[in-house]
Design an enzyme around this catalytic site. Structure first.
Site, PDB file in Angstrom:
ATOM      1  N   LEU A   6       0.596  -1.111   0.093  1.00  0.00           N
ATOM      2  CA  LEU A   6       0.019   0.030  -0.043  1.00  0.00           C
ATOM      3  C   LEU A   6       0.930   1.268  -0.060  1.00  0.00           C
ATOM      4  O   LEU A   6       1.738   1.369   0.650  1.00  0.00           O
ATOM      5  CB  LEU A   6      -0.614  -0.069   1.130  1.00  0.00           C
ATOM      6  CG  LEU A   6      -1.945   1.156   1.444  1.00  0.00           C
ATOM      7  CD1 LEU A   6      -3.206   0.551   2.265  1.00  0.00           C
ATOM      8  CD2 LEU A   6      -1.359   2.492   1.567  1.00  0.00           C
ATOM      9  N   ILE A   7       0.718   2.161  -0.831  1.00  0.00           N
ATOM     10  CA  ILE A   7       1.509   3.274  -1.114  1.00  0.00           C
ATOM     11  C   ILE A   7       0.742   4.445  -0.890  1.00  0.00           C
ATOM     12  O   ILE A   7      -0.472   4.455  -1.473  1.00  0.00           O
ATOM     13  CB  ILE A   7       1.956   3.549  -2.508  1.00  0.00           C
ATOM     14  CG1 ILE A   7       2.984   1.831  -2.718  1.00  0.00           C
ATOM     15  CG2 ILE A   7       3.206   4.512  -2.667  1.00  0.00           C
ATOM     16  CD1 ILE A   7       3.640   1.919  -4.133  1.00  0.00           C
ATOM     17  N   SER A  11      -0.655  10.213  -6.602  1.00  0.00           N
ATOM     18  CA  SER A  11      -1.102  11.169  -7.654  1.00  0.00           C
ATOM     19  C   SER A  11      -0.102  11.564  -8.382  1.00  0.00           C
ATOM     20  O   SER A  11      -0.211  11.831  -9.746  1.00  0.00           O
ATOM     21  CB  SER A  11      -2.090  12.120  -7.133  1.00  0.00           C
ATOM     22  OG  SER A  11      -1.109  13.088  -6.310  1.00  0.00           O
ATOM     23  N   GLY A  13       4.791  12.108  -8.738  1.00  0.00           N
ATOM     24  CA  GLY A  13       6.095  12.049  -8.036  1.00  0.00           C
ATOM     25  C   GLY A  13       6.459  10.651  -7.861  1.00  0.00           C
ATOM     26  O   GLY A  13       6.150   9.634  -8.442  1.00  0.00           O
ATOM     27  N   TYR A 151       9.066  21.944   7.848  1.00  0.00           N
ATOM     28  CA  TYR A 151       9.146  20.902   7.082  1.00  0.00           C
ATOM     29  C   TYR A 151      10.029  19.672   7.901  1.00  0.00           C
ATOM     30  O   TYR A 151       9.951  18.763   8.153  1.00  0.00           O
ATOM     31  CB  TYR A 151       9.324  21.122   5.716  1.00  0.00           C
ATOM     32  CG  TYR A 151       9.802  19.854   5.047  1.00  0.00           C
ATOM     33  CD1 TYR A 151       8.905  19.221   4.162  1.00  0.00           C
ATOM     34  CD2 TYR A 151      11.137  19.439   4.468  1.00  0.00           C
ATOM     35  CE1 TYR A 151       8.760  17.936   3.506  1.00  0.00           C
ATOM     36  CE2 TYR A 151      11.319  18.242   3.700  1.00  0.00           C
ATOM     37  CZ  TYR A 151      10.216  17.678   3.265  1.00  0.00           C
ATOM     38  OH  TYR A 151      10.399  16.395   2.412  1.00  0.00           O
TER      39      TYR A 151
END
Ligand SMILES: NC(=O)c1ccc[n+]([C@@H]2O[C@H](COP(=O)([O-])OP(=O)(O)OC[C@H]3O[C@@H](n4cnc5c(N)ncnc54)[C@H](OP(=O)(O)O)[C@@H]3O)[C@@H](O)[C@H]2O)c1
Length: 286
Positions: A6-7, A11, A13, A151
């Site tokens: 499962l990734i 959508s 990249g 980030y």
């Protein structure tokens, strides 16, 4: 039965490329994304090559949506072999000039998203006594960088979360944990992160403005001079992720390029793949 994966965040990249690579390698891929309207690129590739990829909706900030996707995998296959926590978001801004909403958003997507997806698959992996959890963190998970501290903080948090889990979950339950740490990748991420900063225009004024300008000039110089050396493609990073999934003894952490390795070396030289650290922690606490 095929191995499945499962990734999250497929959508565009790295997530999109990883879905294609894992499927080409013979995995059953559950490619998840928060907005199914963005599934066209992946759908076209699936149609071209007849790949075993099922697209599911999953927003890493919504627990119900995580539960539904994981339940679907378990209902189909009765197991989950690999989770790739790839979804991520960011922006370049000072802490002072970031809104409360932005600060909570970056932490929610990058850190809480990883925690909740991992929490959801762990009971199944523990029961089956096998599994692999791979997080796409960043060199920003090891080295704090200017205007990226929010980030970086969220990615540091992921690294600490993974180290902690590896110390007591890996051995008894045969579940491996790996942080994949890229430097720059030429994906939508770069355009949206820098775009957000420029559109907001908040960096152009105030005492931070000249320092920010210095940062932007250096970024431009870096990418202009040696694009290939600094920036990888999404496929190159996806290849590293697949390599980790295929490795019987996967590392605790891995940089994906020479540039990334050099940036982090003051922190990683003594223990590049994190194995010594995990053993050290186990010996101290267990
Ligand atoms: N690009 C870089 O320079 C770089 C460097 C180091 C590490 N990384 C890390 O690499 C990973 C992949 O990024 P990328 O470079 O491939 O960028 P990307 O093309 O922008 O992909 C990011 C993915 O995350 C998804 N996402 C964002 N918020 C989400 C949410 N709430 N729920 C589910 N999915 C969500 C995006 O979906 P939407 O399309 O719906 O927004 C997109 O599919 C990220 O974890 C990023 O932090 C990137």
């Amino acid at each position: 039965m095929k191995r499945n994966v499962l990734i999250t965040g497929t959508s565009s990249g790295v997530g999109l490329e990883a879905s294609l690579l894992f499927a080409a390698q013979g995995y059953k891929v559950y490619a998840t994304m928060r907005n199914l309207k963005k599934a066209d690129s992946l759908k076209n590739k699936i149609a071209e090559s007849d790949l075993d990829i099922e697209i599911l909706e999953l927003d890493v900030t919504k627990i119900d949506s995580i539960k539904m996707a994981v339940e679907r995998v378990i209902k189909n296959d009765g197991k989950i072999d690999v989770l790739v926590n790839n979804a991520g978001a960011g922006f370049a801004k000072t802490t002072e000039q970031s809104s409360e909403e932005e600060i909570r958003w970056v932490t929610d997507v990058n850190y809480h998203g990883v925690v909740f997806c991992t929490k959801e698959v762990l009971p199944y992996m523990r029961k089956q006594k096998s599994g692999q959890i791979i997080c796409v963190t960043s060199v920003g998970g090891l080295v704090g960088q200017p205007f990226n501290e929010l980030y970086c903080g969220s990615k540091f948090a992921v690294e600490g979360f993974m180290e902690g889990l590896a110390s007591y979950v890996s051995d008894p339950f045969n579940i491996n944990f790996t942080c994949v740490e890229p430097g720059g990748i030429s994906t939508e991420f770069m355009t949206s992160a820098v775009g957000k900063t420029v559109v907001d225009g908040q960096m152009a004024s105030g005492e931070y403005a000249p320092i920010f300008q210095q940062y932007m000039d250096k970024s431009a110089e870096r990418s202009g001079k040696s694009t290939e050396m600094v920036f990888q493609t999404g496929t190159e990073v996806a290849e590293v992720i697949l390599g980790v999934a295929e490795n019987e003894n996967p590392p605790m952490r891995i940089r994906t390029s020479k540039w990334a390795e050099e940036l982090c070396e003051l922190k990683t030289k003594a223990d590049p793949d994190g194995t010594k650290l995990v053993n050290h922690v186990k010996n101290k606490f267990l």
